[in-house]
Design an enzyme around this catalytic site. Sequence first.
Site, PDB file in Angstrom:
ATOM      1  N   HIS A  14      -4.465  22.034  -8.021  1.00 51.80           N
ATOM      2  CA  HIS A  14      -3.539  21.681  -6.947  1.00 51.80           C
ATOM      3  C   HIS A  14      -4.237  21.205  -5.684  1.00 51.80           C
ATOM      4  O   HIS A  14      -3.561  20.783  -4.742  1.00 51.80           O
ATOM      5  CB  HIS A  14      -2.639  22.874  -6.618  1.00 51.80           C
ATOM      6  CG  HIS A  14      -1.719  23.271  -7.730  1.00 51.80           C
ATOM      7  ND1 HIS A  14      -0.734  22.444  -8.214  1.00 51.80           N
ATOM      8  CD2 HIS A  14      -1.639  24.414  -8.461  1.00 51.80           C
ATOM      9  CE1 HIS A  14      -0.071  23.052  -9.187  1.00 51.80           C
ATOM     10  NE2 HIS A  14      -0.606  24.246  -9.357  1.00 51.80           N
ATOM     11  N   GLU A  61       2.065  32.460 -15.512  1.00 47.72           N
ATOM     12  CA  GLU A  61       2.986  31.724 -14.651  1.00 47.72           C
ATOM     13  C   GLU A  61       4.145  31.071 -15.398  1.00 47.72           C
ATOM     14  O   GLU A  61       4.776  30.153 -14.872  1.00 47.72           O
ATOM     15  CB  GLU A  61       2.205  30.663 -13.862  1.00 47.72           C
ATOM     16  CG  GLU A  61       1.248  29.838 -14.680  1.00 47.72           C
ATOM     17  CD  GLU A  61       0.269  29.037 -13.819  1.00 47.72           C
ATOM     18  OE1 GLU A  61       0.523  28.875 -12.611  1.00 47.72           O
ATOM     19  OE2 GLU A  61      -0.749  28.577 -14.357  1.00 47.72           O
ATOM     20  N   ASP A  86       4.505  29.474  -9.393  1.00 51.85           N
ATOM     21  CA  ASP A  86       4.865  28.842 -10.662  1.00 51.85           C
ATOM     22  C   ASP A  86       5.782  29.722 -11.500  1.00 51.85           C
ATOM     23  O   ASP A  86       6.706  29.225 -12.154  1.00 51.85           O
ATOM     24  CB  ASP A  86       3.601  28.507 -11.459  1.00 51.85           C
ATOM     25  CG  ASP A  86       2.967  27.206 -11.008  1.00 51.85           C
ATOM     26  OD1 ASP A  86       3.595  26.153 -11.174  1.00 51.85           O
ATOM     27  OD2 ASP A  86       1.842  27.247 -10.490  1.00 51.85           O
TER      28      ASP A  86
END
Length: 249
Positions: A44, A148, A174
């Site tokens: 990310h 997640e 998530d």
Amino acid sequence: MSFKDKLSDPTKRLTAHVCTIPSATVTQAMAAAGSDAVIIDLEHGAIDYASAHAMIAATAGTSCAPLVRVTENDAAQVKRVLDLGAEGIVFPLIRSAEDAVRAVASLRYPPNGTRGFGPFLAHSRWGTSLMDYRETVDGSLVCCLLVETRDAIENIEAICAVPGIDAIIPAQFDLSTDLGISGQFDHPDFLAAIAKVEEAANAAGIPLGNVGLAKPQADALFAKGYRIIAGFDILWLKAMATETQSWTQ
């Protein structure tokens, strides 16, 4: 003491902060501040491989372990960042025991795993020769799994039974999104999912980590038995800048 050794001591409370900013300077500052580990975020963050190498190198001279969050559970990607000198891998989107087995194997050389040999950069970071690197890192690399997804919750007992897992982090952003309740961290379904992860990890003796952006939040996690807290460089920077703006009012 390696991060893996710290994890093996149940009395130690640890930090493993996420670096999303592609900066060796930021990483060096966090390592020098005493962080037990940094998680260089390829999934990310705005980080490429060259930046990741510089950030790993920036932890030199400190006790901070450079871990890397890869974009997927892919042996080729794991091999590449380990060959940059990473001390461990944070694996996203682990959904099953089979995923966990594949993750563990990608950290190890044959016959115990699937990693290819070529630590031409990594051996210098570890302070050893090229051909001694394998023996030096054997048993020292950290395997951290992110839980997640709904699938991971359903399979969490089987995941935790896989040998070679050093830490598990229930990724709340998530996970809540996959459950259809994005950001609702007080929702009963989210709390039930987290409780299931905690029960399975504790039963298996696997250290747990989670996000702690303020001391009260960290204290609450430690009180529940969590061993690792993590923050985000970009969120701290933005929060401090926002607070500073309030000083002008």
